[in-house]
Scaffold this active site. Structure first.
Site, short mmCIF file in Angstrom:
data_model
loop_
_atom_site.label_atom_id
_atom_site.label_comp_id
_atom_site.label_asym_id
_atom_site.label_seq_id
_atom_site.Cartn_x
_atom_site.Cartn_y
_atom_site.Cartn_z
N CYS A 54 0.84 -1.20 0.00
CA CYS A 54 0.00 0.00 0.00
C CYS A 54 0.87 1.26 0.00
O CYS A 54 1.71 1.43 0.88
CB CYS A 54 -0.90 -0.02 1.24
N HIS A 114 -2.23 0.62 8.22
CA HIS A 114 -3.24 0.36 7.19
C HIS A 114 -4.63 0.27 7.80
O HIS A 114 -5.22 -0.80 7.92
CB HIS A 114 -2.89 -0.92 6.43
N HIS A 138 -7.89 8.02 3.92
CA HIS A 138 -7.34 9.25 3.33
C HIS A 138 -8.47 10.20 2.97
O HIS A 138 -9.63 9.80 2.91
CB HIS A 138 -6.52 8.93 2.08
N HIS A 177 -6.75 2.42 2.40
CA HIS A 177 -6.05 3.13 3.48
C HIS A 177 -6.71 4.50 3.69
O HIS A 177 -6.88 5.27 2.74
CB HIS A 177 -4.58 3.29 3.07
N CYS A 188 0.94 3.33 3.39
CA CYS A 188 1.45 2.80 4.66
C CYS A 188 2.84 3.36 4.95
O CYS A 188 3.64 3.58 4.03
CB CYS A 188 1.52 1.28 4.60
ZN LIG Z 1 -1.96 1.22 3.77
#
Ligand SMILES: [Zn+2]
Ligand SMILES: [Zn+2]
EC number: 2.7.7.12
Length: 314
Positions: free
Chosen positions: A40, A92, A146, A144, A43
């Protein structure tokens, strides 16, 4: 390429951003065999997969808690605008409710900081959009946690309409239309969810989705600037936001949702006329033929019923 397409027959405006077609999708199983994490880009440890930070909130240990980066797959590039991503956790975590208190307060502070940063660099009549899509049904492509910020030199049509209305109300009554509305809501209590820490939580008069909820400053404030300058204020707002999202989450069985910050436009608007708000919009009903045909929303829950249910959970 990027382009604005204007339809002279319907007045409809469409943004084309071909770069967005290349963005990865963590909800697509083929691209996400390990459930996110190691591959990811958001991360901690994978910072080289994103552009360099434009802003960071640091923890007591000196490591970033939350960071802001230019969007690698932007809907806007200069001079049409700028597009940033706020990465909300080192780990995450997918949901806002999974962020701890320190992380959420840091995120909220970065929202306010970047809104102010772009507003100061934006021409009169420009606008900053801050929004968050949680869950694929709300438009998220990366799991993730955001949020996103877009700064444009020209306000969207919907904002212009609201802005004109707010200014004409100010001229007609000498006061902020929202302050008056909020006071009437407080007195009637019919769509009132809660008041806490200087914020009012209210269901809007015409909710587009079941359980749509707005968070507004109890006293007149055009933007979220206070959250950038006071740690107490950012922690307090983060707590109200968490309680609101938790109540909606419980009532909707964990539905996807969008958060939209509705702050005053860049210079050019009378800041006495514009009362900021943060909208939380669960995505229970899809935009179907009716909505696309009419530009209106068809929902299934009255705001008074939604407010009563959310107030019990808050
Ligand atoms: Zn992540
Ligand atoms: Zn006001």
């Amino acid at each position: 390429m990027d382009a604005w397409l204007d339809d002279p027959l319907t007045g409809r405006r469409v943004r084309i951003a071909e770069a967005r077609a290349k963005r990865p999708n963590q909800f697509d199983d083929a691209q996400n065999d390990d459930g996110g994490g190691s591959g990811c880009p958001f991360c901690a440890g994978n910072e080289s997969q994103t552009p360099a930070s434009t802003a960071e909130a640091l923890g007591a240990d000196g490591r970033w808690l939350a960071r802001v980066v230019p969007n690698r797959f932007p809907a806007y590039t200069p001079p049409d605008g700028d597009h940033e991503v706020v990465i909300e956790s080192r780990s995450h975590r997918a949901r806002l409710l999974d962020l701890d208190e320190t992380e959420l307060a840091a995120v909220v502070r970065l929202w306010a900081e970047r809104l102010a940063y772009w507003r100061e660099r934006c021409a009169a009549g420009g606008y900053q959009l801050l929004f968050k899509n949680e869950g694929p049904r709300a438009g998220a492509s990366l799991e993730h946690a955001h949020s996103q910020l877009i700064s444009r030199p020209e306000a969207p049509q919907a904002i212009r309409r609201e802005w004109d209305h707010a200014e004409s109300q100010l001229t007609a009554t000498g006061g902020c239309a929202w302050c008056g509305w909020l006071e009437r809501e407080r007195q009637s209590g019919e769509r009132w969810v809660a008041a806490a820490e200087g914020w009012a939580v209210v269901c809007p008069p015409a909710p587009r989705q079941p359980m749509e909820t707005w968070i507004l400053p109890s006293e007149h404030e055009p933007g979220l600037d206070r959250l950038a300058t006071s740690a107490r204020a950012s922690a307090a707002f983060a707590a109200v936001l968490r309680r609101t999202v938790a109540a909606i989450d419980a009532e909707t069985g964990g539905a996807a949702w969008n958060l939209i910050a509705h702050v005053a436009p860049a210079a050019g608007v009378d800041r006495a006329a514009w009362h900021c708000r943060v909208e939380i919009l669960p995505r229970l009903n899809t935009l179907a033929g009716y909505e696309l045909a009419t530009g209106e929303n068809l929902s299934t829950v009255m705001p008074e019923a939604a407010a009563a249910r959310l107030a019990e959970r808050f």
